[in-house]
Design a protein around this motif. Structure first.
Motif, PDB file in Angstrom:
ATOM      1  N   GLY A 164       6.098   0.564  -4.329  1.00 17.39           N
ATOM      2  CA  GLY A 164       6.216   1.972  -3.990  1.00 17.39           C
ATOM      3  C   GLY A 164       6.139   2.232  -2.497  1.00 17.39           C
ATOM      4  N   ALA A 165       6.673   3.378  -2.085  1.00 17.94           N
ATOM      5  CA  ALA A 165       6.640   3.794  -0.677  1.00 17.94           C
ATOM      6  C   ALA A 165       5.451   4.720  -0.476  1.00 17.94           C
ATOM      7  CB  ALA A 165       7.942   4.484  -0.296  1.00 17.94           C
ATOM      8  N   TRP A 166       4.319   4.176  -0.123  1.00 15.65           N
ATOM      9  CA  TRP A 166       3.116   4.963   0.100  1.00 15.65           C
ATOM     10  C   TRP A 166       2.333   4.361   1.269  1.00 15.65           C
ATOM     11  CZ3 TRP A 166      -1.459   2.239  -0.277  1.00 15.65           C
ATOM     12  CH2 TRP A 166      -1.406   1.013  -0.981  1.00 15.65           C
ATOM     13  N   VAL A 209      -6.368  -1.060  -2.070  1.00 15.71           N
ATOM     14  CA  VAL A 209      -6.186   0.013  -1.085  1.00 15.71           C
ATOM     15  C   VAL A 209      -5.648   1.266  -1.776  1.00 15.71           C
ATOM     16  CG1 VAL A 209      -4.934   0.723   0.986  1.00 15.71           C
ATOM     17  CG2 VAL A 209      -5.841  -1.602   0.822  1.00 15.71           C
ATOM     18  N   TYR A 210      -4.692   1.074  -2.665  1.00 16.36           N
ATOM     19  CA  TYR A 210      -4.088   2.219  -3.368  1.00 16.36           C
ATOM     20  C   TYR A 210      -5.118   2.956  -4.207  1.00 16.36           C
ATOM     21  CZ  TYR A 210      -1.004   4.848  -6.474  1.00 16.36           C
ATOM     22  OH  TYR A 210      -0.398   5.858  -7.195  1.00 16.36           O
ATOM     23  N   GLU A 211      -5.970   2.231  -4.918  1.00 13.27           N
ATOM     24  CA  GLU A 211      -6.939   2.855  -5.821  1.00 13.27           C
ATOM     25  C   GLU A 211      -7.984   3.674  -5.069  1.00 13.27           C
ATOM     26  OE1 GLU A 211      -6.933   3.198  -8.943  1.00 13.27           O
ATOM     27  OE2 GLU A 211      -5.457   1.727  -9.623  1.00 13.27           O
ATOM     28  N   ARG A 253       2.245  -2.365   6.449  1.00 10.82           N
ATOM     29  CA  ARG A 253       3.095  -1.540   5.580  1.00 10.82           C
ATOM     30  C   ARG A 253       2.372  -0.308   5.054  1.00 10.82           C
ATOM     31  NH1 ARG A 253       4.222  -3.375   1.107  1.00 10.82           N
ATOM     32  NH2 ARG A 253       2.943  -5.265   1.057  1.00 10.82           N
ATOM     33  N   ARG A 254       1.056  -0.425   4.835  1.00  9.82           N
ATOM     34  CA  ARG A 254       0.305   0.685   4.240  1.00  9.82           C
ATOM     35  C   ARG A 254      -0.506   1.467   5.270  1.00  9.82           C
ATOM     36  NH1 ARG A 254       3.631   0.881   0.142  1.00  9.82           N
ATOM     37  NH2 ARG A 254       3.505  -0.927  -1.254  1.00  9.82           N
ATOM     38  N   LYS A 255      -0.343   1.125   6.542  1.00 10.59           N
ATOM     39  CA  LYS A 255      -0.952   1.884   7.644  1.00 10.59           C
ATOM     40  C   LYS A 255      -2.479   1.887   7.585  1.00 10.59           C
ATOM     41  CE  LYS A 255       3.114   3.131   9.191  1.00 10.59           C
ATOM     42  NZ  LYS A 255       3.975   2.486   8.176  1.00 10.59           N
TER      43      LYS A 255
END
Length: 535
Positions: free
Chosen positions: A74-76, A260-262, A319-321
């Motif tokens: 995904g793009a996040w 990181v996403y969670e 990529r995820r900053k």
């Protein structure tokens, strides 16, 4: 000591100075609420860990989760950091005793991580004194007492304070709620935030947490649920609590992006800890005779299994900053030996230059004297863009599980025995970060070395001179090192130490049929037993 037995809350620890100011009825009820809300989920996730380990024991290999493919593709990106959460370059990590706190907070590091996990022996006195010191630091009440007895008020702290609580699999046995020991994670975070969150937020300095030993994205989700619960209860706005995550387990390496996403709006960054990761790797693969570590001195970041994780984390960060911080340096200055001091300095520089080449944004140190050195290396790397390695986001099983090659030697065997023996003795006396042979050994270093010893004994590894590491050879080596230490210290100092207890604990860990979890989990009983014997 305060206990609320009528409400199902029992504090069994011995009396510690200032404990009543910390373990107030309100604080105990707060921790009890956290236990009742999150304990069942914590135990469920620990059960998932056991299932993952059973899969590995049966010959399985870790795989990327299909259900999280959308997250990876995904793009996040992680949310922008709040005010007070700067681009950290150098993080000092240390214990929570008064001296370590002052050294770290005034070391010119961007951050000081008050570490209840790897750097603190979890005696009841250490845990409560550490929380009292953190409260004093946050409230501006800590002062320096000079040798002549004079008090000096300290200037405002330059480094940002970050709490590193104990991980999900550790309990605090001296506090029980409804007849169950509370999670050490919930105890540390609950007590710290109950006393300090409002003030830290008011001065735009957090609260900030550093999380360790996460095995999956589901454990990160539990942390996120905990933070979502805590913020309104503490009167904090959404996203006020930010966390960085240290990738230091095999499962965490595979699911770092999902972790990181969670964490969503609470995500603040990633870090890597080589020693904790190596211990996790050995324990996960402990039944494999083809995965045996060589001498500890050969376990450098050039090893493929370690370089793969580092490259992956740097790629995720870009990529995820999110910022990605490198490994804590274990070197320490040696002022009594100028030649050894220069060697330690050169090793520290080489370590940090290697991390900068990987593309890390900054790094960690365990001794304040290496803060400026580390900052200089990374500022120099920033002035030379485009030199970072090409990295990959998705580590493959064969990359992570590649066996580090190299011999096992008699010197390596003695080194590991000596280090673990000295560390355990100090740990039982309440020291969690111990200078041994010119390095600052932590629990993770000791765990890795005793995991090596367990491997070498139980898999019958041969030394480079042809001898097999048996229980007899191991015991003779321990006897030799015990005698060496005794002669070096003298009988009076030896008698005041805990070497016989340390020997018994070392034998129990190395000669056990199975490789035990971390020292914080398996050694806590011995620590509490010692506390009880001293009452």
């Amino acid at each position: 000591m305060v206990s609320l037995a009528s409400e199902g809350i029992i504090v069994a620890g011995s009396s510690v100075e200032g404990a009543e100011e910390l373990l107030t009825p309100g604080a105990l009820r707060f921790i009890a609420d956290l236990h009742r809300c999150f304990e069942a989920r914590r135990l469920e996730l620990l059960g998932r860990r056991r299932a993952f380990q059973a899969m590995l024991d049966d010959g399985g290999r870790p795989r990327r989760r299909r259900e999280t493919r959308g997250i990876r593709e995904g793009a996040w990106s992680a949310p922008r950091p709040p005010s007070g959460f700067p681009a950290w370059r150098v993080e000092a990590v240390g214990a929570t005793d008064r001296e370590a706190l002052l050294d770290g907070l005034y070391s010119s590091a961007d951050v000081f991580i008050a570490d209840f996990d790897e750097s603190t022996s979890p005696t009841w006195d250490n845990i409560l004194s550490g929380h009292r010191h953190l409260r004093d630091v946050v409230g501006g009440a800590m002062a320096y007492r000079a040798p002549d007895g004079r008090h000096t008020e300290l200037a405002p702290v330059a480094a940002t304070l970050v709490l590193q609580p104990r991980p999900w699999d550790v309990v605090e046995p001296r506090v029980r709620v409804d007849h169950e020991p509370v999670s050490a994670s919930l105890f540390d975070v609950g007590l710290f935030l109950f006393h300090n969150a409002a003030h830290l937020h008011s001065i735009q300095s957090g609260p900030f947490l550093s999380l360790t030993k996460l095995e999956s994205h589901l454990e990160a989700r539990l942390w996120n649920e905990l933070l979502l619960y805590l913020q309104p209860v503490l009167g904090l706005p959404a996203g006020a609590i930010r966390v960085s995550v240290t990738v230091d387990t095999l499962g965490g390496a595979f699911e770092a992006e999902e972790i990181v996403y969670e964490l969503q709006e609470h995500a603040g960054g990633l870090a890597f800890d080589r020693w904790s990761y190596l211990f996790s790797l050995v324990r996960a693969l402990r039944r494999r005779r083809d995965f045996v570590l060589p001498d500890v001195g050969l376990l450098t970041m050039e090893r493929h299994c370690l370089a793969t994780v580092a490259e992956s984390l740097v790629d995720i960060g870009r990529r995820r900053k999110v910022q990605v911080i490198g490994m804590p340096s274990m070197q320490m200055p040696i002022p009594s030996d100028p030649i050894a001091d220069r060697v330690a300095l050169a090793r520290a520089v080489a370590d940090k230059e290697r991390e900068a080449a990987f593309g890390f944004d900054g790094s960690r140190v365990r001794h304040p004297d290496f803060v400026r050195l580390t900052r200089g290396v990374f500022e120099g790397a920033r002035a030379r863009p485009g030199r970072a390695r090409v990295s990959r986001a998705s580590p493959r099983p064969r990359d992570l599980l590649t066996t580090p090659d190299g011999p096992v030697t008699e010197d390596g065997l003695r080194h590991s025995v000596r280090l673990v023996l000295r560390y355990l003795e100090a740990w039982l006396r309440g020291e969690g970060c111990v200078p041994i042979r010119h390095i600052l050994a932590t629990q993770a270093v000791a765990d890795t070395c005793r995991a090596q010893l367990w491997q070498w004994v139980h898999h019958g590894v041969h030394l480079d001179d042809g001898r097999q590491v048996t229980e007899v050879l191991y015991s003779r080596t321990v006897d030799y090192e015990m005698g060496s230490v005794r002669r070096a210290l003298g009988e009076d100092v030896w008698a005041m130490g805990e070497f016989e207890r340390a020997r018994a604990l070392l034998d129990a860990l190395v000669l056990a049929p199975d490789l035990a979890p971390s020292l914080a989990v398996t050694g806590l009983g011995a620590l509490v037993e010692r506390e009880l014997s001293m009452r």
